[in-house]
Design a protein around this motif. Sequence first.
Motif, PDB file in Angstrom:
ATOM      1  N   GLY A  86      31.738-111.094 -85.471  1.00 45.23           N
ATOM      2  CA  GLY A  86      33.078-110.536 -85.477  1.00 45.23           C
ATOM      3  C   GLY A  86      33.160-109.361 -84.521  1.00 45.23           C
ATOM      4  O   GLY A  86      32.174-108.973 -83.886  1.00 45.23           O
ATOM      5  N   GLN A  87      34.347-108.767 -84.462  1.00 43.80           N
ATOM      6  CA  GLN A  87      34.577-107.691 -83.493  1.00 43.80           C
ATOM      7  C   GLN A  87      34.117-106.335 -84.015  1.00 43.80           C
ATOM      8  O   GLN A  87      34.009-105.378 -83.239  1.00 43.80           O
ATOM      9  N   GLY A  88      33.846-106.246 -85.306  1.00 41.99           N
ATOM     10  CA  GLY A  88      33.371-105.009 -85.896  1.00 41.99           C
ATOM     11  C   GLY A  88      34.482-104.182 -86.519  1.00 41.99           C
ATOM     12  O   GLY A  88      35.637-104.239 -86.085  1.00 41.99           O
ATOM     13  N   THR A  89      34.109-103.422 -87.530  1.00 45.28           N
ATOM     14  CA  THR A  89      35.046-102.496 -88.164  1.00 45.28           C
ATOM     15  C   THR A  89      34.318-101.184 -88.439  1.00 45.28           C
ATOM     16  O   THR A  89      33.174-101.172 -88.889  1.00 45.28           O
ATOM     17  N   GLN A  90      34.981-100.088 -88.134  1.00 39.91           N
ATOM     18  CA  GLN A  90      34.355 -98.771 -88.249  1.00 39.91           C
ATOM     19  C   GLN A  90      34.378 -98.296 -89.698  1.00 39.91           C
ATOM     20  O   GLN A  90      35.422 -98.330 -90.360  1.00 39.91           O
ATOM     21  N   VAL A  91      33.233 -97.829 -90.148  1.00 41.98           N
ATOM     22  CA  VAL A  91      33.116 -97.162 -91.443  1.00 41.98           C
ATOM     23  C   VAL A  91      32.602 -95.755 -91.181  1.00 41.98           C
ATOM     24  O   VAL A  91      31.545 -95.571 -90.565  1.00 41.98           O
ATOM     25  N   THR A  92      33.354 -94.771 -91.630  1.00 50.21           N
ATOM     26  CA  THR A  92      32.974 -93.376 -91.459  1.00 50.21           C
ATOM     27  C   THR A  92      32.925 -92.713 -92.822  1.00 50.21           C
ATOM     28  O   THR A  92      33.911 -92.736 -93.569  1.00 50.21           O
ATOM     29  N   VAL A  93      31.767 -92.136 -93.123  1.00 45.98           N
ATOM     30  CA  VAL A  93      31.582 -91.438 -94.402  1.00 45.98           C
ATOM     31  C   VAL A  93      31.437 -89.957 -94.089  1.00 45.98           C
ATOM     32  O   VAL A  93      30.438 -89.520 -93.513  1.00 45.98           O
ATOM     33  N   SER A  94      32.445 -89.204 -94.464  1.00 45.06           N
ATOM     34  CA  SER A  94      32.471 -87.794 -94.114  1.00 45.06           C
ATOM     35  C   SER A  94      33.404 -87.041 -95.041  1.00 45.06           C
ATOM     36  O   SER A  94      34.409 -87.579 -95.502  1.00 45.06           O
ATOM     37  N   SER A  95      33.047 -85.780 -95.285  1.00 42.64           N
ATOM     38  CA  SER A  95      33.918 -84.938 -96.097  1.00 42.64           C
ATOM     39  C   SER A  95      34.862 -84.135 -95.203  1.00 42.64           C
ATOM     40  O   SER A  95      35.689 -83.363 -95.701  1.00 42.64           O
TER      41      SER A  95
ATOM     42  N   ALA B 216      35.410-121.349-100.739  1.00 40.63           N
ATOM     43  CA  ALA B 216      36.703-122.009-100.605  1.00 40.63           C
ATOM     44  C   ALA B 216      37.575-121.315 -99.556  1.00 40.63           C
ATOM     45  O   ALA B 216      38.337-121.961 -98.839  1.00 40.63           O
ATOM     46  N   LYS B 217      37.433-119.993 -99.479  1.00 43.25           N
ATOM     47  CA  LYS B 217      38.213-119.215 -98.505  1.00 43.25           C
ATOM     48  C   LYS B 217      37.431-118.957 -97.227  1.00 43.25           C
ATOM     49  O   LYS B 217      37.968-118.360 -96.296  1.00 43.25           O
ATOM     50  N   ASN B 218      36.162-119.375 -97.206  1.00 48.75           N
ATOM     51  CA  ASN B 218      35.307-119.126 -96.047  1.00 48.75           C
ATOM     52  C   ASN B 218      35.284-117.639 -95.701  1.00 48.75           C
ATOM     53  O   ASN B 218      35.417-117.245 -94.532  1.00 48.75           O
ATOM     54  N   THR B 219      35.111-116.840 -96.720  1.00 50.89           N
ATOM     55  CA  THR B 219      35.180-115.380 -96.580  1.00 50.89           C
ATOM     56  C   THR B 219      33.970-114.740 -97.247  1.00 50.89           C
ATOM     57  O   THR B 219      33.529-115.195 -98.314  1.00 50.89           O
ATOM     58  N   VAL B 220      33.459-113.699 -96.618  1.00 51.45           N
ATOM     59  CA  VAL B 220      32.354-112.939 -97.194  1.00 51.45           C
ATOM     60  C   VAL B 220      32.807-111.498 -97.381  1.00 51.45           C
ATOM     61  O   VAL B 220      33.598-110.973 -96.583  1.00 51.45           O
ATOM     62  N   TYR B 221      32.314-110.881 -98.438  1.00 49.46           N
ATOM     63  CA  TYR B 221      32.711-109.520 -98.793  1.00 49.46           C
ATOM     64  C   TYR B 221      31.477-108.621 -98.882  1.00 49.46           C
ATOM     65  O   TYR B 221      30.400-109.066 -99.263  1.00 49.46           O
ATOM     66  N   LEU B 222      31.683-107.367 -98.564  1.00 46.66           N
ATOM     67  CA  LEU B 222      30.640-106.363 -98.753  1.00 46.66           C
ATOM     68  C   LEU B 222      31.251-105.213 -99.540  1.00 46.66           C
ATOM     69  O   LEU B 222      32.112-104.498 -99.037  1.00 46.66           O
ATOM     70  N   GLN B 223      30.810-105.068-100.769  1.00 46.56           N
ATOM     71  CA  GLN B 223      31.245-103.958-101.603  1.00 46.56           C
ATOM     72  C   GLN B 223      30.248-102.819-101.426  1.00 46.56           C
ATOM     73  O   GLN B 223      29.060-102.995-101.708  1.00 46.56           O
ATOM     74  N   MET B 224      30.742-101.708-100.969  1.00 47.07           N
ATOM     75  CA  MET B 224      29.887-100.566-100.677  1.00 47.07           C
ATOM     76  C   MET B 224      30.246 -99.423-101.606  1.00 47.07           C
ATOM     77  O   MET B 224      31.377 -98.919-101.578  1.00 47.07           O
ATOM     78  N   ASN B 225      29.300 -99.025-102.441  1.00 48.43           N
ATOM     79  CA  ASN B 225      29.493 -97.934-103.388  1.00 48.43           C
ATOM     80  C   ASN B 225      28.536 -96.789-103.068  1.00 48.43           C
ATOM     81  O   ASN B 225      27.557 -96.976-102.345  1.00 48.43           O
ATOM     82  N   SER B 226      28.825 -95.634-103.618  1.00 49.78           N
ATOM     83  CA  SER B 226      27.972 -94.454-103.421  1.00 49.78           C
ATOM     84  C   SER B 226      27.659 -94.244-101.947  1.00 49.78           C
ATOM     85  O   SER B 226      26.501 -94.043-101.558  1.00 49.78           O
ATOM     86  N   LEU B 227      28.676 -94.297-101.132  1.00 53.70           N
ATOM     87  CA  LEU B 227      28.481 -94.204 -99.694  1.00 53.70           C
ATOM     88  C   LEU B 227      27.938 -92.842 -99.279  1.00 53.70           C
ATOM     89  O   LEU B 227      28.266 -91.808 -99.885  1.00 53.70           O
ATOM     90  N   LYS B 228      27.098 -92.871 -98.256  1.00 54.59           N
ATOM     91  CA  LYS B 228      26.455 -91.663 -97.734  1.00 54.59           C
ATOM     92  C   LYS B 228      26.849 -91.493 -96.270  1.00 54.59           C
ATOM     93  O   LYS B 228      27.190 -92.469 -95.594  1.00 54.59           O
ATOM     94  N   PRO B 229      26.765 -90.288 -95.762  1.00 56.32           N
ATOM     95  CA  PRO B 229      27.075 -90.083 -94.332  1.00 56.32           C
ATOM     96  C   PRO B 229      26.248 -90.986 -93.422  1.00 56.32           C
ATOM     97  O   PRO B 229      26.747 -91.420 -92.375  1.00 56.32           O
ATOM     98  N   GLU B 230      25.031 -91.273 -93.812  1.00 57.28           N
ATOM     99  CA  GLU B 230      24.178 -92.126 -92.974  1.00 57.28           C
ATOM    100  C   GLU B 230      24.607 -93.586 -92.977  1.00 57.28           C
ATOM    101  O   GLU B 230      24.052 -94.401 -92.227  1.00 57.28           O
ATOM    102  N   ASP B 231      25.579 -93.940 -93.788  1.00 54.74           N
ATOM    103  CA  ASP B 231      26.148 -95.287 -93.747  1.00 54.74           C
ATOM    104  C   ASP B 231      27.202 -95.422 -92.647  1.00 54.74           C
ATOM    105  O   ASP B 231      27.699 -96.525 -92.389  1.00 54.74           O
ATOM    106  N   THR B 232      27.542 -94.323 -92.024  1.00 58.12           N
ATOM    107  CA  THR B 232      28.531 -94.350 -90.943  1.00 58.12           C
ATOM    108  C   THR B 232      28.051 -95.219 -89.797  1.00 58.12           C
ATOM    109  O   THR B 232      26.950 -95.025 -89.276  1.00 58.12           O
ATOM    110  N   ALA B 233      28.864 -96.191 -89.424  1.00 57.98           N
ATOM    111  CA  ALA B 233      28.501 -97.133 -88.368  1.00 57.98           C
ATOM    112  C   ALA B 233      29.660 -98.092 -88.141  1.00 57.98           C
ATOM    113  O   ALA B 233      30.627 -98.119 -88.917  1.00 57.98           O
ATOM    114  N   VAL B 234      29.533 -98.887 -87.100  1.00 57.24           N
ATOM    115  CA  VAL B 234      30.404-100.047 -86.949  1.00 57.24           C
ATOM    116  C   VAL B 234      29.732-101.207 -87.680  1.00 57.24           C
ATOM    117  O   VAL B 234      28.553-101.486 -87.437  1.00 57.24           O
TER     118      VAL B 234
END
Length: 113
Positions: free
Chosen positions: A104-113, A72-90
Amino acid sequence: QVQLVESGGGLVQPGGSLRLSCAASGSIFNAMGWYRQAPGKQRELVARITRDGSTNFADSVKGRFTISRDNAKNTVYLQMNSLKPEDTAVYYCKGEKGLYVYWGQGTQVTVSS
């Protein structure tokens, strides 16, 4: 005009969670998905969902990520749990309609302590 607009990326500690959203406009897609590209690597599929709700995931994210869509909203979601450093990417949203694909244009995800 077809547009895919991602949101929800950011910096998170290992073990944390993020939820990405991709709002589509201008078209109804048969399938939508999330891909990611880390520096020096090829873009790869993370998760994909069809309009009827069928899903597939990369082996590396199975059990940690879920994908859903609100037609109905023409929207997709990605729920990301237990993220690891190797998940870091655009992370890129992709829409598929027949032979046509849109990104899409991309969104940065950075997994780091």
